[in-house]
Write an enzyme that holds these catalytic residues in place. Sequence first.
Site, PDB file in Angstrom:
ATOM      1  N   LYS A   1       2.532  -1.456   1.892  1.00 16.34           N
ATOM      2  CA  LYS A   1       2.689  -0.407   0.897  1.00 16.34           C
ATOM      3  C   LYS A   1       2.484   0.943   1.581  1.00 16.34           C
ATOM      4  O   LYS A   1       1.569   1.102   2.409  1.00 16.34           O
ATOM      5  CB  LYS A   1       1.664  -0.614  -0.219  1.00 16.34           C
ATOM      6  CG  LYS A   1       1.761   0.342  -1.388  1.00 16.34           C
ATOM      7  CD  LYS A   1       0.724  -0.052  -2.447  1.00 16.34           C
ATOM      8  CE  LYS A   1       0.720   0.858  -3.646  1.00 16.34           C
ATOM      9  NZ  LYS A   1      -0.297   0.441  -4.652  1.00 16.34           N
TER      10      LYS A   1
ATOM     11  N   SER B   1       1.293  -0.104  -9.186  1.00 17.64           N
ATOM     12  CA  SER B   1       1.992   0.789  -8.281  1.00 17.64           C
ATOM     13  C   SER B   1       2.559   0.114  -7.034  1.00 17.64           C
ATOM     14  O   SER B   1       3.366   0.713  -6.321  1.00 17.64           O
ATOM     15  CB  SER B   1       1.045   1.910  -7.843  1.00 17.64           C
ATOM     16  OG  SER B   1      -0.049   1.395  -7.100  1.00 17.64           O
TER      17      SER B   1
ATOM     18  N   SER C   1      -2.490  -2.672 -10.116  1.00 14.43           N
ATOM     19  CA  SER C   1      -1.375  -2.322  -9.231  1.00 14.43           C
ATOM     20  C   SER C   1      -0.953  -3.419  -8.271  1.00 14.43           C
ATOM     21  O   SER C   1       0.063  -3.289  -7.588  1.00 14.43           O
ATOM     22  CB  SER C   1      -1.710  -1.048  -8.446  1.00 14.43           C
ATOM     23  OG  SER C   1      -1.721   0.060  -9.305  1.00 14.43           O
TER      24      SER C   1
END
Length: 531
Positions: free
Chosen positions: A120, A199, A223
């Site tokens: 990420k 996210s 997330s």
Amino acid sequence: MPVRIRRPRRLTAAVAAMLATVTLVTPATAAVPESPAERGLGLDLDAATIPQLQERMDDRALSSVRLTSAYLDRIRRIDPKLHSVLALNPVALAEAAGSDLRRLTGRTRGDLDGIPVLLKDNIDTKRMPTTAGSRALTGRPEADAELVRRLRDAGAVVLGKANLSEWANFRSDSATSGWSGAGLQTNNPHVLDRNPCGSSAGSGAAVAASLAQVAIGTETNGSIVCPAGANGVVGLKPSLGLVSRTGVVPISAEQDTAGPLSRHVVDSAITLSALQGRDPADPATGTYPQDQPADYAALLDADALKGARIGVWRQAGTNAEVDRVVEESVRTLREAGATVVDVELPYQDEIGENSLPALITEFRRDLDTYLAERPGAPGSLDELIEFNRKDPIELSRFGQELFEQAVVAPGPEDPEYQRQRSTATDLAKRSIDEVLAGSDLDAIVSPANGPAWRTTYGEGDAFEVGSSSSAAVAGYPNVVVPAGASGPLPIGLSFIGTRWADADVLALAAGFEQAAGARRVPGYLPSIGGP
């Protein structure tokens, strides 16, 4: 409270039968034809587990270079539909070649050696930019995040950086998950006009689409859990303090953690084994127990559910399809030998009322500290707000209300903030521990998500059901496994335990994964209509 599961000593004895029986609802090649690079592997990338890949590499039937090349090829062919990958590592093939050389010379570093992993893009990498999805972060960090160092020490091949909800979805209360100024909108690979949740949107979508064997996400509240459920993959939000946060763009040191997303529980267990460990720069890891397992995959057990007591928090009545999948999951758990009892998690309203204002204070404190030490970045949250006001892209879809609230929020020395944080954390822990103890449970299960909603802008995300808050605020483990679907849209089931029970919930989740066989290969449908 210990989970009543058998703990075999070796992964092969415990998991071989389980891996042999894992099947998919649809064939991996149904929606996206294999390329020559994939056909040359002689295996189905979607179905292959890390132990199976390692066995083939040990037998010289596969190399890390060929495996990495196949993943890079899929990214180039498929990711234009998804926008799940922000950047590729220009030396990924060189890293793979290094792994192959180690294997030839008998110096393999373990189960992750040669395995392609996405990160990420709020995780610092010195060889690639780290943007947190923002156009404001332009330079390269001076060092890898501690978790990246651990992955490299384990021999993993870093493929590149995954898109995300900008600033980990902590910029606006009307933000759309999966959108960032740096990478624009990530799409759900099952239905492209549906949201991947966030996210860790790119991490979840990329793993579901077989663009990496594993991706690393981060979670403050949902997330990892929600993208895993919405994209139909396995997601592990570890206990707070199990994985270092040094070099991860923060929201809150009181709730942030990183964890793996994968297509198989065993792959997440192997990855956690490499990620975990103490870090002097991250005080939360100082409470890491001396007896914490070193090898989580070795503790997986196909029969983990036999004799286990599982509480089910149904969250019923909001979505009929979720209710159906939960009921099917309860039947699966019972057929696998578990005793299932209905429970309710208390204090949910009070946890939410206190945790969000606490996070707003902590965000200003922790982000300013990160920005002050980060090259190529605004020096503070105030400067970041001003950058966004002047940028033509950043505020084009939604605003920055949370940023603006954070700059005027009380500081961490404020008594009301301290009360809010103490109350939120205490009630979150009690909401899980009291239920576990009160019904003598080994874990709690609950729906991780509702069917993915259509991506729109201006009104925020259309969340219906989620299981993240108590575990996230408490710092307890939460493992999501595919459980079913509403049409083509996946629905996941969370397995939640007390702090440091990561091995136990992983084992239970692996037992459910085998019994349910619910994971679906994405269909890349343009749309299915509806909300």
